[in-house]
Design a protein around this motif. Structure first.
Motif, PDB file in Angstrom:
ATOM      1  N   MET A 150       0.826  -1.195   0.000  1.00  0.00           N
ATOM      2  CA  MET A 150       0.000   0.000   0.000  1.00  0.00           C
ATOM      3  C   MET A 150       0.869   1.258   0.000  1.00  0.00           C
ATOM      4  O   MET A 150       1.996   1.239   0.477  1.00  0.00           O
ATOM      5  CB  MET A 150      -0.898   0.021   1.244  1.00  0.00           C
ATOM      6  CG  MET A 150      -1.684  -1.250   1.484  1.00  0.00           C
ATOM      7  SD  MET A 150      -2.565  -1.234   3.061  1.00  0.00           S
ATOM      8  CE  MET A 150      -3.820  -0.001   2.736  1.00  0.00           C
ATOM      9  N   GLY A 151       0.323   2.349  -0.513  1.00  0.00           N
ATOM     10  CA  GLY A 151       1.054   3.608  -0.464  1.00  0.00           C
ATOM     11  C   GLY A 151       0.262   4.734  -1.086  1.00  0.00           C
ATOM     12  O   GLY A 151      -0.628   4.506  -1.919  1.00  0.00           O
ATOM     13  N   PRO A 152       0.560   5.973  -0.695  1.00  0.00           N
ATOM     14  CA  PRO A 152      -0.158   7.121  -1.241  1.00  0.00           C
ATOM     15  C   PRO A 152       0.198   7.364  -2.708  1.00  0.00           C
ATOM     16  O   PRO A 152       1.341   7.156  -3.122  1.00  0.00           O
ATOM     17  CB  PRO A 152       0.325   8.288  -0.367  1.00  0.00           C
ATOM     18  CG  PRO A 152       1.676   7.857   0.117  1.00  0.00           C
ATOM     19  CD  PRO A 152       1.597   6.372   0.277  1.00  0.00           C
ATOM     20  N   GLY A 153      -0.791   7.751  -3.481  1.00  0.00           N
ATOM     21  CA  GLY A 153      -0.548   8.110  -4.868  1.00  0.00           C
ATOM     22  C   GLY A 153      -0.340   6.957  -5.813  1.00  0.00           C
ATOM     23  O   GLY A 153       0.071   7.145  -6.959  1.00  0.00           O
ATOM     24  N   ARG A 154      -0.625   5.754  -5.381  1.00  0.00           N
ATOM     25  CA  ARG A 154      -0.499   4.589  -6.259  1.00  0.00           C
ATOM     26  C   ARG A 154      -1.515   3.531  -5.856  1.00  0.00           C
ATOM     27  O   ARG A 154      -1.983   3.491  -4.720  1.00  0.00           O
ATOM     28  CB  ARG A 154       0.917   4.004  -6.198  1.00  0.00           C
ATOM     29  CG  ARG A 154       1.354   3.567  -4.805  1.00  0.00           C
ATOM     30  CD  ARG A 154       2.676   2.782  -4.823  1.00  0.00           C
ATOM     31  NE  ARG A 154       3.766   3.528  -5.381  1.00  0.00           N
ATOM     32  CZ  ARG A 154       5.043   3.121  -5.357  1.00  0.00           C
ATOM     33  NH1 ARG A 154       5.353   1.963  -4.785  1.00  0.00           N
ATOM     34  NH2 ARG A 154       5.999   3.837  -5.893  1.00  0.00           N
ATOM     35  N   LYS A 155      -1.828   2.673  -6.805  1.00  0.00           N
ATOM     36  CA  LYS A 155      -2.783   1.607  -6.563  1.00  0.00           C
ATOM     37  C   LYS A 155      -2.147   0.530  -5.691  1.00  0.00           C
ATOM     38  O   LYS A 155      -0.986   0.162  -5.872  1.00  0.00           O
ATOM     39  CB  LYS A 155      -3.231   0.999  -7.899  1.00  0.00           C
ATOM     40  CG  LYS A 155      -4.299  -0.068  -7.778  1.00  0.00           C
ATOM     41  CD  LYS A 155      -4.707  -0.575  -9.158  1.00  0.00           C
ATOM     42  CE  LYS A 155      -5.758  -1.672  -9.061  1.00  0.00           C
ATOM     43  NZ  LYS A 155      -6.144  -2.186 -10.410  1.00  0.00           N
ATOM     44  N   THR A 156      -2.907   0.014  -4.727  1.00  0.00           N
ATOM     45  CA  THR A 156      -2.415  -1.064  -3.867  1.00  0.00           C
ATOM     46  C   THR A 156      -2.172  -2.318  -4.695  1.00  0.00           C
ATOM     47  O   THR A 156      -3.022  -2.734  -5.488  1.00  0.00           O
ATOM     48  CB  THR A 156      -3.417  -1.354  -2.747  1.00  0.00           C
ATOM     49  OG1 THR A 156      -3.488  -0.219  -1.890  1.00  0.00           O
ATOM     50  CG2 THR A 156      -2.994  -2.560  -1.927  1.00  0.00           C
ATOM     51  N   LEU A 157      -1.010  -2.912  -4.505  1.00  0.00           N
ATOM     52  CA  LEU A 157      -0.657  -4.143  -5.207  1.00  0.00           C
ATOM     53  C   LEU A 157      -0.899  -5.322  -4.267  1.00  0.00           C
ATOM     54  O   LEU A 157      -0.287  -5.410  -3.198  1.00  0.00           O
ATOM     55  CB  LEU A 157       0.807  -4.096  -5.643  1.00  0.00           C
ATOM     56  CG  LEU A 157       1.356  -5.348  -6.338  1.00  0.00           C
ATOM     57  CD1 LEU A 157       0.637  -5.599  -7.658  1.00  0.00           C
ATOM     58  CD2 LEU A 157       2.866  -5.213  -6.561  1.00  0.00           C
TER      59      LEU A 157
END
Length: 323
Positions: free
Chosen positions: A208-215
């Motif tokens: 998870m992380g801000p500004g990107r889709k969760t993988l």
């Protein structure tokens, strides 16, 4: 460090007492960039209503127990908190009785040192507390276990502090599949790897992380980077790549007993002695979701916990170099 294990079925005087005890230190941390750097109460509550509506009634109860003030309510929402970093390693051992094992590497001065067992909303949850209702790892009465590591990016965005996301998963989910759907949709303010294991042996790791889709991955190991190293100095300091390789080798090249695998977490390279720098291993946790059991371990010490036979108590643990 004084560790405590406490149980309270519904939010009440025990939790209120904990909040009164911990709030001065948490307030200082939460305010360190100034009050205006934090979201307003209206923004915090809107975020909870939008992303975690099932927790809103519980949140309101906790805010009332915390005194009903503006700042405690904003803090308890976990919405856009100050940035914080940790180390950590975690892995799934897929033996006859699958277990989740994790090391929590963090600053002993910024840690609850608290195991909470609750039955909030009719769902029993047991785990290691952060922010007094968030969790850094835990298990619920459906046999779902969860744990986090820092994801190795210094980007800060709009979202929740991940300990509340872990609480939300354990309060609302019963399977790894359900947990994956939740982790894929809820925004987090920093990058984290969240590993989940259910009683049916299904597991995943969400990056998870801000500004990107969760993988969503099927990784059985997570340390402090995601698909690749992005924060090189942090990766070197925490030896995240070396720890990941070590764990992968233990799982793929060695067929070793459960206890041997767990014992590896209490020794280098997984066990960190950087206590004076705020990244020492504060504890090792072992979760057995099918048994609804957990253990907290330190070198030479095992503290077992059972969800259905939970015993309150305390332990004093020596942390080398800690103030």
């Amino acid at each position: 460090m004084l560790w405590r294990a406490l149980s309270e079925e519904q939010p009440g005087p025990k939790w209120a007492g904990l909040f009164a005890e911990y709030w001065p230190a948490y307030r200082e941390w939460w305010m360190r960039e100034g009050e205006h750097a934090r979201a307003t109460y209206a923004e915090c509550r809107r975020a909870l209503v939008k992303h975690m509506p099932e927790l809103v009634d519980l949140y309101d109860q906790l805010c009332e127990l915390a005194g009903g003030g503006d700042k405690p309510a904003r803090f308890l929402s976990f919405w856009n908190p100050p940035a914080y970093l940790s180390g950590c390693s975690q892995a799934i051992w897929q033996g006859p009785e699958p277990v989740m094992v994790r090391n929590y590497d963090y600053d002993s001065r910024s840690f609850d040192s608290l195991i909470l067992r609750t039955n909030w909303g009719g769902r029993t949850v047991m785990g290691v507390s952060d922010g007094l209702w968030g969790l850094v790892d835990g298990v619920n009465d459906a046999g779902l276990a969860i744990s986090l590591t820092f994801g190795g990016r210094n980007v800060v965005g709009k979202g929740f502090g991940v300990p509340l996301i872990l609480r939300y998963v354990l309060q609302t989910c019963t399977t790894t599949e359900q947990a994956g759907a939740v982790l894929a949709r809820i925004p987090t303010h920093m990058s984290y790897n969240v590993t989940v294991l259910d009683e049916n042996r299904q597991f995943l790791t969400a990056m998870m992380g801000p500004g990107r889709k969760t993988l969503i991955t099927h990784n059985a190991v997570a340390t402090n980077h995601q698909e690749s190293v992005e924060w090189v100095s942090h990766a070197r300091f925490t030896a995240t790549v070396e720890r990941e390789r070590f764990l992968l080798q233990r799982l793929t090249l060695h067929r070793e007993p459960e206890e041997t695998f767990i014992d590896a977490f209490l020794k280098p390279p997984l066990y960190s002695t950087a206590f004076s720098k705020g990244f020492g291993t504060l504890y090792t946790a072992v979760y057995r979701p099918r048994l609804r059991q957990m253990e907290v371990r330190w070198p030479g010490t095992v503290w077992p916990m059972s969800m259905h036979d939970f015993v309150e108590g305390g332990r004093r643990v020596a942390i080398p170099g800690a103030a």
